[in-house]
Design a protein around this motif. Structure first.
Motif, PDB file in Angstrom:
ATOM      1  N   THR A  44       0.722  -0.884   0.218  1.00  0.00           N
ATOM      2  CA  THR A  44       0.276  -0.023  -0.028  1.00  0.00           C
ATOM      3  C   THR A  44       1.242   1.023   0.020  1.00  0.00           C
ATOM      4  O   THR A  44       1.984   1.171   0.197  1.00  0.00           O
ATOM      5  N   PRO A  45       0.515   2.050  -0.329  1.00  0.00           N
ATOM      6  CA  PRO A  45       1.188   3.923  -0.456  1.00  0.00           C
ATOM      7  C   PRO A  45       1.617   4.016   0.436  1.00  0.00           C
ATOM      8  O   PRO A  45       2.453   4.817   0.678  1.00  0.00           O
ATOM      9  N   ASP A  46       1.159   3.746   2.057  1.00  0.00           N
ATOM     10  CA  ASP A  46       1.507   4.507   3.211  1.00  0.00           C
ATOM     11  C   ASP A  46       2.815   2.826   3.761  1.00  0.00           C
ATOM     12  O   ASP A  46       2.441   3.195   4.894  1.00  0.00           O
ATOM     13  N   LEU A  47       2.606   1.925   2.750  1.00  0.00           N
ATOM     14  CA  LEU A  47       3.918   1.194   3.578  1.00  0.00           C
ATOM     15  C   LEU A  47       3.482   0.389   4.786  1.00  0.00           C
ATOM     16  O   LEU A  47       4.432  -0.505   5.475  1.00  0.00           O
ATOM     17  N   LYS A  48       1.969   0.271   4.846  1.00  0.00           N
ATOM     18  CA  LYS A  48       2.123  -0.308   6.354  1.00  0.00           C
ATOM     19  C   LYS A  48       1.487  -1.659   5.850  1.00  0.00           C
ATOM     20  O   LYS A  48       1.154  -2.896   6.934  1.00  0.00           O
ATOM     21  N   PHE A  49       0.775  -2.275   4.259  1.00  0.00           N
ATOM     22  CA  PHE A  49       0.217  -3.506   4.382  1.00  0.00           C
ATOM     23  C   PHE A  49       1.090  -4.067   2.647  1.00  0.00           C
ATOM     24  O   PHE A  49       0.714  -2.850   2.069  1.00  0.00           O
ATOM     25  N   CYS A  50       1.356  -5.135   2.929  1.00  0.00           N
ATOM     26  CA  CYS A  50       1.345  -5.958   1.930  1.00  0.00           C
ATOM     27  C   CYS A  50       0.466  -7.263   1.592  1.00  0.00           C
ATOM     28  O   CYS A  50       0.356  -7.459   2.270  1.00  0.00           O
ATOM     29  N   LYS A  51       0.104  -7.479   0.584  1.00  0.00           N
ATOM     30  CA  LYS A  51      -0.096  -8.562  -0.480  1.00  0.00           C
ATOM     31  C   LYS A  51       0.520  -9.214  -1.314  1.00  0.00           C
ATOM     32  O   LYS A  51       1.540  -9.195  -2.016  1.00  0.00           O
ATOM     33  N   ALA A  52       1.256 -10.573  -0.515  1.00  0.00           N
ATOM     34  CA  ALA A  52       2.195 -11.578  -1.555  1.00  0.00           C
ATOM     35  C   ALA A  52       1.253 -12.293  -1.931  1.00  0.00           C
ATOM     36  O   ALA A  52       1.111 -13.100  -1.326  1.00  0.00           O
ATOM     37  N   TYR A  53       1.346 -12.263  -3.193  1.00  0.00           N
ATOM     38  CA  TYR A  53       0.839 -13.637  -4.237  1.00  0.00           C
ATOM     39  C   TYR A  53       2.028 -14.231  -4.273  1.00  0.00           C
ATOM     40  O   TYR A  53       3.062 -14.278  -5.343  1.00  0.00           O
ATOM     41  N   ILE A  54       2.046 -15.870  -3.753  1.00  0.00           N
ATOM     42  CA  ILE A  54       2.172 -16.650  -3.848  1.00  0.00           C
ATOM     43  C   ILE A  54       1.610 -18.328  -4.443  1.00  0.00           C
ATOM     44  O   ILE A  54       0.626 -18.426  -4.671  1.00  0.00           O
ATOM     45  N   SER A  55       2.575 -18.963  -5.251  1.00  0.00           N
ATOM     46  CA  SER A  55       3.164 -19.860  -6.331  1.00  0.00           C
ATOM     47  C   SER A  55       3.665 -20.727  -5.923  1.00  0.00           C
ATOM     48  O   SER A  55       4.783 -20.611  -5.205  1.00  0.00           O
ATOM     49  N   VAL A  56       3.126 -21.778  -6.027  1.00  0.00           N
ATOM     50  CA  VAL A  56       3.315 -23.252  -5.541  1.00  0.00           C
ATOM     51  C   VAL A  56       3.484 -24.556  -7.107  1.00  0.00           C
ATOM     52  O   VAL A  56       1.817 -24.245  -6.634  1.00  0.00           O
ATOM     53  N   LEU A  57       4.635 -25.015  -6.887  1.00  0.00           N
ATOM     54  CA  LEU A  57       4.071 -25.682  -7.927  1.00  0.00           C
ATOM     55  C   LEU A  57       4.227 -27.599  -7.521  1.00  0.00           C
ATOM     56  O   LEU A  57       5.192 -28.077  -6.677  1.00  0.00           O
ATOM     57  N   ALA A  82      12.428  -6.190   6.840  1.00  0.00           N
ATOM     58  CA  ALA A  82      12.625  -4.595   7.830  1.00  0.00           C
ATOM     59  C   ALA A  82      14.082  -4.513   7.620  1.00  0.00           C
ATOM     60  O   ALA A  82      15.041  -3.215   8.007  1.00  0.00           O
ATOM     61  N   ARG A  83      15.592  -5.703   7.851  1.00  0.00           N
ATOM     62  CA  ARG A  83      16.093  -5.628   8.324  1.00  0.00           C
ATOM     63  C   ARG A  83      16.724  -5.861   6.361  1.00  0.00           C
ATOM     64  O   ARG A  83      17.978  -4.756   7.150  1.00  0.00           O
ATOM     65  N   THR A  84      16.608  -6.587   5.700  1.00  0.00           N
ATOM     66  CA  THR A  84      17.418  -5.855   4.385  1.00  0.00           C
ATOM     67  C   THR A  84      16.817  -4.735   3.130  1.00  0.00           C
ATOM     68  O   THR A  84      17.323  -4.660   2.580  1.00  0.00           O
ATOM     69  N   VAL A  85      15.382  -4.573   3.226  1.00  0.00           N
ATOM     70  CA  VAL A  85      14.933  -2.962   2.991  1.00  0.00           C
ATOM     71  C   VAL A  85      14.911  -2.311   3.783  1.00  0.00           C
ATOM     72  O   VAL A  85      13.566  -2.139   4.653  1.00  0.00           O
ATOM     73  N   ASN A  86      15.163  -1.239   3.292  1.00  0.00           N
ATOM     74  CA  ASN A  86      14.739   0.173   4.604  1.00  0.00           C
ATOM     75  C   ASN A  86      13.705   1.136   3.796  1.00  0.00           C
ATOM     76  O   ASN A  86      13.806   1.853   3.043  1.00  0.00           O
ATOM     77  N   LEU A  87      13.162   0.419   4.841  1.00  0.00           N
ATOM     78  CA  LEU A  87      11.359   1.609   4.160  1.00  0.00           C
ATOM     79  C   LEU A  87      10.815   2.257   6.040  1.00  0.00           C
ATOM     80  O   LEU A  87      11.829   2.024   7.059  1.00  0.00           O
ATOM     81  N   ARG A  88      10.408   3.132   5.501  1.00  0.00           N
ATOM     82  CA  ARG A  88       9.783   3.565   6.733  1.00  0.00           C
ATOM     83  C   ARG A  88       8.942   2.958   7.756  1.00  0.00           C
ATOM     84  O   ARG A  88       9.104   2.859   9.011  1.00  0.00           O
ATOM     85  N   ASN A  89       7.680   2.184   6.985  1.00  0.00           N
ATOM     86  CA  ASN A  89       7.817   1.255   7.798  1.00  0.00           C
ATOM     87  C   ASN A  89       7.850  -0.089   7.504  1.00  0.00           C
ATOM     88  O   ASN A  89       7.396  -0.127   5.765  1.00  0.00           O
ATOM     89  N   THR A  90       7.690  -0.859   8.279  1.00  0.00           N
ATOM     90  CA  THR A  90       7.407  -2.664   7.218  1.00  0.00           C
ATOM     91  C   THR A  90       6.288  -3.357   8.132  1.00  0.00           C
ATOM     92  O   THR A  90       6.192  -3.219   8.469  1.00  0.00           O
ATOM     93  N   PRO A  91       5.508  -3.416   6.083  1.00  0.00           N
ATOM     94  CA  PRO A  91       4.457  -3.287   5.847  1.00  0.00           C
ATOM     95  C   PRO A  91       4.155  -5.333   6.363  1.00  0.00           C
ATOM     96  O   PRO A  91       4.681  -5.767   6.813  1.00  0.00           O
ATOM     97  N   GLU A  92       2.975  -4.701   7.594  1.00  0.00           N
ATOM     98  CA  GLU A  92       2.516  -6.611   7.733  1.00  0.00           C
ATOM     99  C   GLU A  92       2.086  -7.071   6.799  1.00  0.00           C
ATOM    100  O   GLU A  92       1.475  -6.603   5.467  1.00  0.00           O
TER     101      GLU A  92
END
Length: 128
Positions: A44-57, A82-92
């Motif tokens: 999301t633009p406010d960096l609070k939430f993140c949807k990760a779409y996963i594919s499993v073979l 949070a350790r690898t990506v420097n963002l203001r907020n780490t998204p849920e």
């Protein structure tokens, strides 16, 4: 802010890349299938939430176990992110199973079967 701004697109790509690395090499949960890939990420633009779409073979059981394993490791994944990506907020993180690759393979097989059947019909019509 526009939904697909250049900044948001860049953040999505970086988060997707890091999630792929974390899931493939840093998580040792046996429930997570080795052929798991991160297809897409929407932060999301406010960096609070993140949807990760996963594919499993794999089969349905492997997909469910992988999703369960990822959900149980979400705290660790978020900490590594949070350790690898420097963002203001780490998204849920929210993991969603993406069936688009499996659907594409299924449709491709159906098209191949249909074209093979049409070729056989043309061959038998031509012989008569």
């Amino acid at each position: 802010m526009r939904k697909n701004s250049i900044k948001n697109t860049r953040i999505n790509g970086e988060v997707r890349k890091e999630l792929s690395i974390i899931i493939s090499s840093k998580i040792k949960d046996p429930r997570i299938h080795p052929m798991t890939s991160v297809v897409d990420v929407e932060v999301t633009p406010d960096l609070k939430f993140c949807k990760a779409y996963i594919s499993v073979l794999g089969d349905e059981k492997a997909q469910e176990e992988t999703l369960e394993g990822l959900r149980s490791a979400v705290g660790y994944i978020r900490k590594e992110l949070a350790r690898t990506v420097n963002l203001r907020n780490t998204p849920e993180l929210t993991f969603i199973m993406d069936q688009s690759i499996e659907y594409g393979v299924t449709m491709s097989h159906k098209i191949d079967e249909l074209t093979a059947g049409l070729r056989e019909e043309e061959d038998t019509d031509g012989e008569e």
